[in-house]
Design an enzyme around this catalytic site. Sequence first.
Site, short mmCIF file in Angstrom:
data_model
loop_
_atom_site.label_atom_id
_atom_site.label_comp_id
_atom_site.label_asym_id
_atom_site.label_seq_id
_atom_site.Cartn_x
_atom_site.Cartn_y
_atom_site.Cartn_z
N GLY A 163 10.41 -0.14 -15.39
CA GLY A 163 11.29 -1.22 -14.95
C GLY A 163 11.71 -1.04 -13.51
O GLY A 163 10.88 -0.88 -12.61
N GLY A 164 13.04 -1.03 -13.29
CA GLY A 164 13.58 -0.93 -11.93
C GLY A 164 13.12 0.33 -11.22
O GLY A 164 13.09 0.36 -9.98
N ALA A 399 -15.91 -7.73 11.25
CA ALA A 399 -15.52 -6.34 11.03
C ALA A 399 -15.50 -5.57 12.35
O ALA A 399 -14.67 -4.69 12.55
CB ALA A 399 -16.47 -5.68 10.03
#
Length: 508
Positions: A163-164, A399
């Site tokens: 989660g957090g 590139a």
Amino acid sequence: MEETFNTRKQILQEHEKKAQHKQHLKGKLTARERLSILFDDGTFEEMATFNSPYEGVSKSSEMYGDGVIVGQGFVQGKSVFAFAQDFTVQGGSLGKIHGEKIAKIQEMALKLGSPVVGLLDSGGARIQEGVQSLSAYARIFRNNVRSSGVIPQISVILGPAAGGAVYSPALTDFVFMTNKTSFMFLTGPDVVKEVLNEDVTLESLGGGQVHAEKSGVAQFLYDDEEHAILAVRKLLSYLPSNNYESLPVVKNFEFFQSKQEMLNKLVPEDSNQPYEIKDIIDILMDKDSFFEVHENFAKNLVVGLARLEGKTIGVVANQPKVLAGTLDIDASVKGARFVRFCDSYNIPLLILEDVPGFLPGVNQEHNGVIRHGAKLLYAFCDATVPKVTVILRKSYGGAYIVMSSKNTGGDFNLAWPSAAIAVMGPEGAVKIVNRRELADAEDPVALKAELVKKYRDEIANPFIAEEKGLIDEVINPSETRSKLVRAFQILSTKQLYRPSRKHGNIPL
Ligand code: HXC
């Protein structure tokens, strides 16, 4: 008073004993053991040890420190702040006091210009503390952002980061993980099952391998905690403590003098034949100094820190062994993030180029290779640190431009005689430009070979780019190291002023 001191000491000891028992059973170390590996012997001083949201907790070891140890110590003699979450206290979950303790050391480290290392082992926001826990996270995230580019921030995931708990690491400069014992996810396997009816394990959802190889969330992956934490010490040895401090210099360096001649033969003449770019990096840089970042992610671009005559350099190099060294979405994002990091801390950049172009395909286009490729382009154009590019072989099209070409602000752009700089490779170019002649030819194979040779001689060779001032010098491969040493020496006084603005709008 003495009794209180003794009781507290006893609480710490009791807690450590219990924590050791629980963590060791899971093959993990305790927060305190981890900190002792990170810091020089005996230098860590814990702060806010007995802060607690619960009354009377100072009499028990159950809620010791509210699940996090914070403090300061020395790493190779340099002041570093750290926090280490303690999974044995409510799953290392982050409540108000736990969060405040972390925030306080972040704020102190920023004030004092010292790096912050977080050792994470946490179930995320402490569910029982509701919004207080969420707001504590918010303060930590804001501190991460305020510190970004001012002090190095490193996160080491040594258990769950759920989660957090994942967003602070994501905002820091580097994420380390351990194989099999660390996991990062926003929503766990139970939620995935509930919402999507999909069965996933912790490992397959957010294990170390997943984040080091697929998502790119983790830049470093190690088999065990000790190696991961020792690698953090190593990483810190390349970095200044803040964006105003000079780079650290190692006095006793060695390099492979006898191998410099080998550089004349390492790049195969056949432009389709792969080779290991890291062999070249190792020969050019100080002995054993290359410390690769994001080793397992987007392997077609190699990035990492190294030393040249003892001074830190950031290396960005195409890897011809993987996807022929083409740039794709992941490589662009990886390179851009690394260039931004180096630029923040005044680490000069060496770019080694052998790139046939951007990877073509529906998948790349639909997933936004334009948007992501622009990140790398932006990062190189915006970087004010010394930039030296060496073109080893192919350097085609977009590139060529992106990889710190002269007109994006490259300070010294060198090329080996094997370099081929052009809008595209000879085969493709001839097919387009000479389509009609080839269709009408009696012997199209012979004609094509002749046209390809002509293209190489007249267009795609480094001497032409040198004549036009877009390559500063075509050099012998074996003299590259000495050229680099001189170039970076000269560039050490580089100062570049940009027009005043709040900040640019990087294509995120
Ligand atoms: C409070 C928690 C907790 C949490 C774990 N614990 N996570 N307590 N808040 N978030 C407690 C457990 O109740 C248990 O307490 C102890 O920690 C150990 O947990 P176990 O589940 O027994 O351990 P394990 O089997 O190893 O599993 C670890 C785990 C699991 C995978 C991390 O605990 C888990 O899934 N936790 C929830 C993860 C999660 O969804 N977090 C998101 C929160 S929401 P006892 O007393 O039994 O020892 C969030 C949103 C913030 O973070 C968003 C900000 C951007």
